[in-house]
Design a protein around this motif. Structure first.
Motif, PDB file in Angstrom:
ATOM      1  N   THR A 159      50.898  92.711  72.521  1.00 35.88           N
ATOM      2  CA  THR A 159      49.728  93.313  72.897  1.00 35.88           C
ATOM      3  C   THR A 159      48.665  93.358  71.921  1.00 35.88           C
ATOM      4  OG1 THR A 159      50.694  95.519  72.362  1.00 35.88           O
ATOM      5  CG2 THR A 159      50.850  94.860  74.684  1.00 35.88           C
ATOM      6  N   MET A 185      47.605  89.844  71.236  1.00 33.34           N
ATOM      7  CA  MET A 185      46.550  89.431  72.177  1.00 33.34           C
ATOM      8  C   MET A 185      45.138  90.445  72.093  1.00 33.34           C
ATOM      9  SD  MET A 185      48.615  88.948  75.782  1.00 33.34           S
ATOM     10  CE  MET A 185      47.019  88.960  76.763  1.00 33.34           C
ATOM     11  N   ALA A 213      40.665  92.662  76.604  1.00 31.39           N
ATOM     12  CA  ALA A 213      41.246  91.860  75.594  1.00 31.39           C
ATOM     13  C   ALA A 213      39.922  90.633  75.316  1.00 31.39           C
ATOM     14  CB  ALA A 213      42.528  91.178  76.072  1.00 31.39           C
ATOM     15  N   ASN A 260      42.425  84.625  73.403  1.00 32.19           N
ATOM     16  CA  ASN A 260      43.078  84.374  74.566  1.00 32.19           C
ATOM     17  C   ASN A 260      42.637  83.178  75.288  1.00 32.19           C
ATOM     18  OD1 ASN A 260      45.045  86.998  74.943  1.00 32.19           O
ATOM     19  ND2 ASN A 260      43.148  87.849  74.429  1.00 32.19           N
ATOM     20  N   ASN A 287      41.738  79.162  76.277  1.00 35.20           N
ATOM     21  CA  ASN A 287      42.683  78.070  76.489  1.00 35.20           C
ATOM     22  C   ASN A 287      41.955  76.651  76.024  1.00 35.20           C
ATOM     23  OD1 ASN A 287      40.977  77.226  78.678  1.00 35.20           O
ATOM     24  ND2 ASN A 287      42.272  77.901  80.241  1.00 35.20           N
ATOM     25  N   ALA A 342      39.810  81.854  79.591  1.00 35.59           N
ATOM     26  CA  ALA A 342      40.860  82.726  79.402  1.00 35.59           C
ATOM     27  C   ALA A 342      42.277  81.931  79.909  1.00 35.59           C
ATOM     28  CB  ALA A 342      40.836  84.207  80.086  1.00 35.59           C
ATOM     29  N   PHE A 343      43.137  82.038  79.012  1.00 30.26           N
ATOM     30  CA  PHE A 343      44.490  81.293  79.225  1.00 30.26           C
ATOM     31  C   PHE A 343      45.186  82.202  80.437  1.00 30.26           C
ATOM     32  CE2 PHE A 343      49.133  81.278  78.117  1.00 30.26           C
ATOM     33  CZ  PHE A 343      49.385  80.040  78.356  1.00 30.26           C
ATOM     34  N   SER A 402      47.586  84.727  79.476  1.00 29.68           N
ATOM     35  CA  SER A 402      47.065  86.092  78.802  1.00 29.68           C
ATOM     36  C   SER A 402      46.587  86.852  79.999  1.00 29.68           C
ATOM     37  CB  SER A 402      45.840  85.702  78.091  1.00 29.68           C
ATOM     38  OG  SER A 402      46.237  85.032  77.053  1.00 29.68           O
ATOM     39  N   THR A 404      49.585  88.650  81.536  1.00 33.24           N
ATOM     40  CA  THR A 404      49.934  89.501  80.930  1.00 33.24           C
ATOM     41  C   THR A 404      49.339  90.660  80.626  1.00 33.24           C
ATOM     42  OG1 THR A 404      50.978  87.471  79.038  1.00 33.24           O
ATOM     43  CG2 THR A 404      50.678  89.883  78.242  1.00 33.24           C
ATOM     44  N   ILE A 405      47.930  90.445  80.618  1.00 36.35           N
ATOM     45  CA  ILE A 405      47.255  91.935  80.632  1.00 36.35           C
ATOM     46  C   ILE A 405      47.507  92.535  81.958  1.00 36.35           C
ATOM     47  CG2 ILE A 405      45.090  91.055  81.349  1.00 36.35           C
ATOM     48  CD1 ILE A 405      43.738  93.142  79.474  1.00 36.35           C
ATOM     49  N   ASP A 462      35.194  88.055  77.622  1.00 35.94           N
ATOM     50  CA  ASP A 462      36.133  88.980  77.354  1.00 35.94           C
ATOM     51  C   ASP A 462      36.670  89.429  78.659  1.00 35.94           C
ATOM     52  OD1 ASP A 462      35.828  88.537  74.628  1.00 35.94           O
ATOM     53  OD2 ASP A 462      34.719  90.496  74.253  1.00 35.94           O
TER      54      ASP A 462
END
Length: 146
Positions: A16, A19, A35, A40, A42, A47-48, A51, A54-55, A94
């Motif tokens: 965390t 990231m 985040a 994060n 790609n 954004a990947f 990620s 995960t968030i 973001d």
């Protein structure tokens, strides 16, 4: 409680911090986490997907942690047991994740099960929005054990 949660995430779940996941706000309706895109990103400049997943998972876990604290429980045993994520549109800025607080009835049921069985599950929903459009939809099932 938000500061305590942020510290817990960074200390207990090092990913965390890497990231740059931040707890932005917590209300009676939702938890908002963010985040930065930069860390994060790609190869396509968006954004990947990992990620984004995960968030949403961390946000659901965080909401369970906050709810258990509000109910007067001190659980360090919160796990995700099932989830589904739909990627609708790329995220180009973001990351902002909105995690809905379950209904009062769902929380009351959670409390009753925790009191009687010392274990309970709850469904958590999150969305990632950019420019007023839903980019990611998430639904996760978490188990809290005392």
């Amino acid at each position: 409680m938000i500061k305590e949660l942020q510290n817990k995430l960074y200390n207990d779940i090092p990913l965390t911090k890497i990231m740059e996941i931040k707890i932005q706000n917590y209300t009676n309706q939702e938890l908002i986490t963010t985040a930065s895109l930069g860390i994060n990103i790609n190869d396509k400049g968006t954004a990947f997907g990992g990620s984004l997943s995960t968030i949403t998972i961390i946000s659901g876990w965080s909401l369970c942690w906050l709810i258990s604290k509000e109910l007067g429980f001190d659980s360090n045993n919160i796990v995700i047991i099932k989830n589904e994520t739909s990627f609708r549109k790329p995220v180009t800025k973001d990351i902002v994740c909105y995690t809905q607080k379950p209904s009062q009835q769902e929380i009351a049921t959670l409390k009753e099960k925790l009191q009687t069985k010392k274990s309970a599950s709850i469904k958590i929903n999150s969305i990632i929005i950019e420019n007023n459009e839903t980019c990611v939809e998430f639904q996760g099932y978490y188990v809290i054990k005392l």
